[in-house]
Write a protein that holds these residues in place. Structure first.
Motif, PDB file in Angstrom:
ATOM      1  N   UNK A 177       0.881  -1.172   0.000  1.00 27.52           N
ATOM      2  CA  UNK A 177       0.000   0.000   0.000  1.00 27.52           C
ATOM      3  C   UNK A 177       0.916   1.219   0.000  1.00 27.52           C
ATOM      4  N   UNK A 178       0.713   2.151  -0.931  1.00 28.72           N
ATOM      5  CA  UNK A 178       1.600   3.316  -1.027  1.00 28.72           C
ATOM      6  C   UNK A 178       0.901   4.405  -1.826  1.00 28.72           C
ATOM      7  N   UNK A 179       1.473   5.601  -1.807  1.00 26.07           N
ATOM      8  CA  UNK A 179       0.996   6.601  -2.762  1.00 26.07           C
ATOM      9  C   UNK A 179       1.600   6.206  -4.124  1.00 26.07           C
ATOM     10  N   UNK A 180       0.888   6.495  -5.211  1.00 17.62           N
ATOM     11  CA  UNK A 180       1.417   6.105  -6.526  1.00 17.62           C
ATOM     12  C   UNK A 180       2.774   6.743  -6.816  1.00 17.62           C
ATOM     13  N   UNK A 181       2.959   8.015  -6.387  1.00 16.43           N
ATOM     14  CA  UNK A 181       4.238   8.664  -6.693  1.00 16.43           C
ATOM     15  C   UNK A 181       5.378   7.986  -5.930  1.00 16.43           C
ATOM     16  N   UNK A 182       5.136   7.585  -4.690  1.00 16.38           N
ATOM     17  CA  UNK A 182       6.235   6.982  -3.933  1.00 16.38           C
ATOM     18  C   UNK A 182       6.565   5.579  -4.447  1.00 16.38           C
ATOM     19  N   UNK A 183       5.563   4.819  -4.840  1.00 16.25           N
ATOM     20  CA  UNK A 183       5.876   3.447  -5.278  1.00 16.25           C
ATOM     21  C   UNK A 183       6.593   3.476  -6.633  1.00 16.25           C
ATOM     22  N   UNK A 184       6.359   4.522  -7.423  1.00 21.29           N
ATOM     23  CA  UNK A 184       7.134   4.668  -8.664  1.00 21.29           C
ATOM     24  C   UNK A 184       8.588   4.991  -8.325  1.00 21.29           C
ATOM     25  N   UNK A 185       8.772   5.813  -7.307  1.00 23.11           N
ATOM     26  CA  UNK A 185      10.131   6.140  -6.879  1.00 23.11           C
ATOM     27  C   UNK A 185      10.847   4.878  -6.379  1.00 23.11           C
ATOM     28  N   UNK A 186      10.126   4.048  -5.631  1.00 20.75           N
ATOM     29  CA  UNK A 186      10.732   2.799  -5.132  1.00 20.75           C
ATOM     30  C   UNK A 186      11.252   1.977  -6.315  1.00 20.75           C
ATOM     31  N   UNK A 187      10.484   1.946  -7.405  1.00 21.37           N
ATOM     32  CA  UNK A 187      10.933   1.157  -8.569  1.00 21.37           C
ATOM     33  C   UNK A 187      12.183   1.781  -9.193  1.00 21.37           C
ATOM     34  N   UNK A 188      12.281   3.114  -9.179  1.00 23.26           N
ATOM     35  CA  UNK A 188      13.505   3.763  -9.691  1.00 23.26           C
ATOM     36  C   UNK A 188      14.719   3.323  -8.875  1.00 23.26           C
ATOM     37  N   UNK A 189      14.530   3.299  -7.557  1.00 17.21           N
ATOM     38  CA  UNK A 189      15.650   2.923  -6.684  1.00 17.21           C
ATOM     39  C   UNK A 189      16.022   1.452  -6.920  1.00 17.21           C
ATOM     40  N   UNK A 190      15.008   0.617  -7.104  1.00 21.67           N
ATOM     41  CA  UNK A 190      15.304  -0.801  -7.391  1.00 21.67           C
ATOM     42  C   UNK A 190      16.193  -0.913  -8.622  1.00 21.67           C
ATOM     43  N   UNK A 195      18.247  -4.048  -9.457  1.00 25.06           N
ATOM     44  CA  UNK A 195      17.209  -5.055  -9.205  1.00 25.06           C
ATOM     45  C   UNK A 195      16.076  -4.889 -10.205  1.00 25.06           C
ATOM     46  N   UNK A 196      15.390  -5.985 -10.520  1.00 25.79           N
ATOM     47  CA  UNK A 196      14.265  -5.928 -11.445  1.00 25.79           C
ATOM     48  C   UNK A 196      12.963  -5.945 -10.625  1.00 25.79           C
ATOM     49  N   UNK A 197      12.171  -4.850 -10.670  1.00 25.93           N
ATOM     50  CA  UNK A 197      10.941  -4.809  -9.861  1.00 25.93           C
ATOM     51  C   UNK A 197      10.010  -6.001 -10.128  1.00 25.93           C
ATOM     52  N   UNK A 198      10.119  -6.597 -11.287  1.00 18.94           N
ATOM     53  CA  UNK A 198       9.233  -7.734 -11.618  1.00 18.94           C
ATOM     54  C   UNK A 198       9.638  -9.001 -10.887  1.00 18.94           C
ATOM     55  N   UNK A 199      10.871  -9.020 -10.364  1.00 17.50           N
ATOM     56  CA  UNK A 199      11.343 -10.273  -9.792  1.00 17.50           C
ATOM     57  C   UNK A 199      11.093 -10.410  -8.302  1.00 17.50           C
ATOM     58  N   UNK A 200      10.293  -9.514  -7.760  1.00 13.38           N
ATOM     59  CA  UNK A 200       9.894  -9.658  -6.358  1.00 13.38           C
ATOM     60  C   UNK A 200       8.648 -10.548  -6.316  1.00 13.38           C
ATOM     61  N   UNK A 201       8.153 -10.854  -5.114  1.00 18.90           N
ATOM     62  CA  UNK A 201       6.959 -11.715  -5.038  1.00 18.90           C
ATOM     63  C   UNK A 201       5.661 -10.921  -5.074  1.00 18.90           C
ATOM     64  N   UNK A 202       5.768  -9.623  -5.346  1.00 21.16           N
ATOM     65  CA  UNK A 202       4.579  -8.760  -5.317  1.00 21.16           C
ATOM     66  C   UNK A 202       3.521  -9.243  -6.303  1.00 21.16           C
ATOM     67  N   UNK A 203       2.245  -9.134  -5.910  1.00 20.73           N
ATOM     68  CA  UNK A 203       1.173  -9.473  -6.857  1.00 20.73           C
ATOM     69  C   UNK A 203       0.067  -8.416  -6.881  1.00 20.73           C
ATOM     70  N   UNK A 222       2.791  -2.344 -15.033  1.00 27.90           N
ATOM     71  CA  UNK A 222       3.803  -2.866 -15.964  1.00 27.90           C
ATOM     72  C   UNK A 222       5.167  -2.991 -15.303  1.00 27.90           C
ATOM     73  N   UNK A 223       5.530  -1.941 -14.552  1.00 28.86           N
ATOM     74  CA  UNK A 223       6.871  -1.947 -13.939  1.00 28.86           C
ATOM     75  C   UNK A 223       7.030  -3.133 -12.986  1.00 28.86           C
TER      76      UNK A 223
END
Ligand code: DLL
Length: 433
Positions: A177-190, A195-203, A222-223
């Motif tokens: 659960x996150x704000x959309x802007x922050x979770x996009x930032x998390x993917x940038x940091x990954x 790291x590939x954001x797709x390779x986590x267990x997130x669903x 998509x990310x």
């Protein structure tokens, strides 16, 4: 189709309305116990109510009313029955404070549990709550709902992005659960960390608390290669858990056993026809400590008017994505526009990275609109023709959408300020001398 409370979620409309009328009468009667409403309700006789829309004889309640009656002016219970206080995240004016009894917290948690289960998330999920805890309602609101569902909660709050990513990895987070802007930032940091954001267990991801476009949702999906659900709420109405998308993702179901919805013209306060876009006005139907009658949310949306036939089986009304707050509207060169319209265009371009900013200035007494856009690093490989073409394409698409020609400025990722909470998208210096 999973349900948390199938009976209430699928209640036929006539029964739902009957319940609303009963709860509305109880709420009005309860409101008379508060200093503020006692005066307001002098001329109202709720015993005559036969339809939920009879609510319209009651005057609106506004944020200014809440401010003017700070601190306990709208409370209907003795202080010792209050167990929690929250505050709205507004940055201007006096804070608005909201109080809850133990039963209020229980009702709120039940509503959030319905939302969580409605997306397909369940007890066996590991839930990372990447949003601020404290006076802001996002953290504790989802926390209590998730605990009810029985999920394993990681109450990581917001910030310390590398640690968030480490937790996701080490504990196999499946839902965030996150704000959309922050979770996009998390993917940038990954990506920055290799790291590939797709390779986590997130669903599954729950995103909300700030306006965002359909394109942004798709971008996050998509990310991370996950399913993302829009979540709407505000502190004055508990917080998250007011309206949420189901697996159909065709609007957010607003829980009508707890919230009575009207959509009005923001300028005149007149009721609008179903399907017309206007300001959401909400009456709480199951709150004890601080019920609100006809609260002007300031948020713009419309009811999805297809005869409440969502194929998930729920009968509770659906609302569209929130366009923004009435006061988010920008007037540029005489044209009315919302930041979300610009975001919608930008996110259609795959070259555009995850952050942008809208700058409004007055140049030689004329309005000037600049959109500062971060691009992915691969765009800075010296191919100026490609950059020029992108600039022309984005300028044209924005102009087509809002009828104002912007100046586009490209930046490398990480150039613009990041917020861990709600993103600040607009810098308007036109009022400054
Ligand atoms: O933002 C509650 C919340 C927390 C909702 C977490 C969803 C998720 P406030 O800080 O009081 O409460 O801000 C409420 O945020 O009036 C809207 O303008 C905006 N907002 C909330 N959700 C959405 C959304 C929380 N899904 C204000 N889309 C509201 C667009 C939203 N705007």
């Amino acid at each position: 189709m999973p349900f948390w409370n199938k009976k209430i979620e699928t209640l036929p409309r006539d029964e739902l309305e009957e319940l609303q009328v009963k709860r509305l009468k109880d709420t009005v009667a309860r409101c008379r116990k508060s200093r503020f409403y006692r005066k307001r309700l002098k001329d109202v006789d709720e015993s005559l109510f036969t339809s939920p829309m009879d609510v319209s004889i009651i005057p609106f309640t506004t944020k200014d009313d809440l401010r003017a009656n700070y601190d306990f002016g709208l409370v209907t219970v003795p202080k010792e029955e209050i167990v929690r206080m929250h505050s709205s995240s507004g940055t201007t004016g006096k804070a608005t404070v909201i109080f809850h009894t133990r039963k209020d917290i229980e009702t709120w948690s039940e509503l959030v549990a319905r939302c969580i289960v409605m997306t397909g998330a369940c007890k066996t999920d590991v839930f990372q709550n990447i949003i601020s805890y404290g006076m802001f309602t996002g953290g504790l609101g989802l926390h209590y709902g998730a605990e009810k569902v029985g999920m394993l909660i990681i109450p990581s709050g917001v910030g310390n992005t590398k640690r968030q990513i480490q937790l996701m990895k080490d504990f196999n987070t499946t839902v965030f659960h996150a704000t959309p802007s922050y979770i996009l930032y998390v993917s940038d940091v990954m990506v920055h960390e290799g790291l590939d954001p797709k390779e986590f267990d997130l669903r599954i991801g729950f995103v909300g608390a700030e306006p965002h476009s359909e394109q942004t949702r798709q971008r996050i999906e998509d990310i991370y290669d996950i399913s993302v659900f829009n979540s709407y709420g505000m502190s004055e109405l508990n917080g998250p858990g007011v309206a949420f998308e189901c697996e159909e993702k065709s609007g957010m179901h607003l829980w009508e056993d707890s919230y009575l919805l009207e959509v009005v013209d923001p300028n005149t306060g007149e009721a609008l026809a179903p399907g017309e876009e206007g300001e959401l006005v909400v009456t709480t139907l199951s709150r004890e400590a601080m019920p609100l009658l006809r609260y002007r949310t300031g948020d713009l949306a419309r009811i999805i008017d297809d005869g409440d036939k969502c194929s998930c089986g729920r009968r509770h009304v659906r609302i569209s994505r929130i366009k923004g707050r009435c006061d988010d509207m920008l007037i540029v060169k005489g044209v009315n526009l919302y930041p979300s319209q610009i975001e919608d265009v930008l996110m259609r371009f795959p070259e555009v990275a995850t952050n942008y900013q809208i700058i409004l200035e007055r140049v030689s007494s004329l309005d000037s609109l600049t959109v500062r856009v971060e691009l992915y690093p691969k765009m800075f490989n010296g191919d100026l023709r490609k950059l020029k073409k992108l600039e022309v394409d984005i300028t044209k698409s924005i102009q087509d959408e809002i009828a104002v020609r912007p100046r586009i400025e490209f930046l490398e990722p990480g150039s613009l300020p990041r917020s861990e909470g709600k993103a600040v998208r607009v810098v308007d210096t036109r009022g400054e001398i």
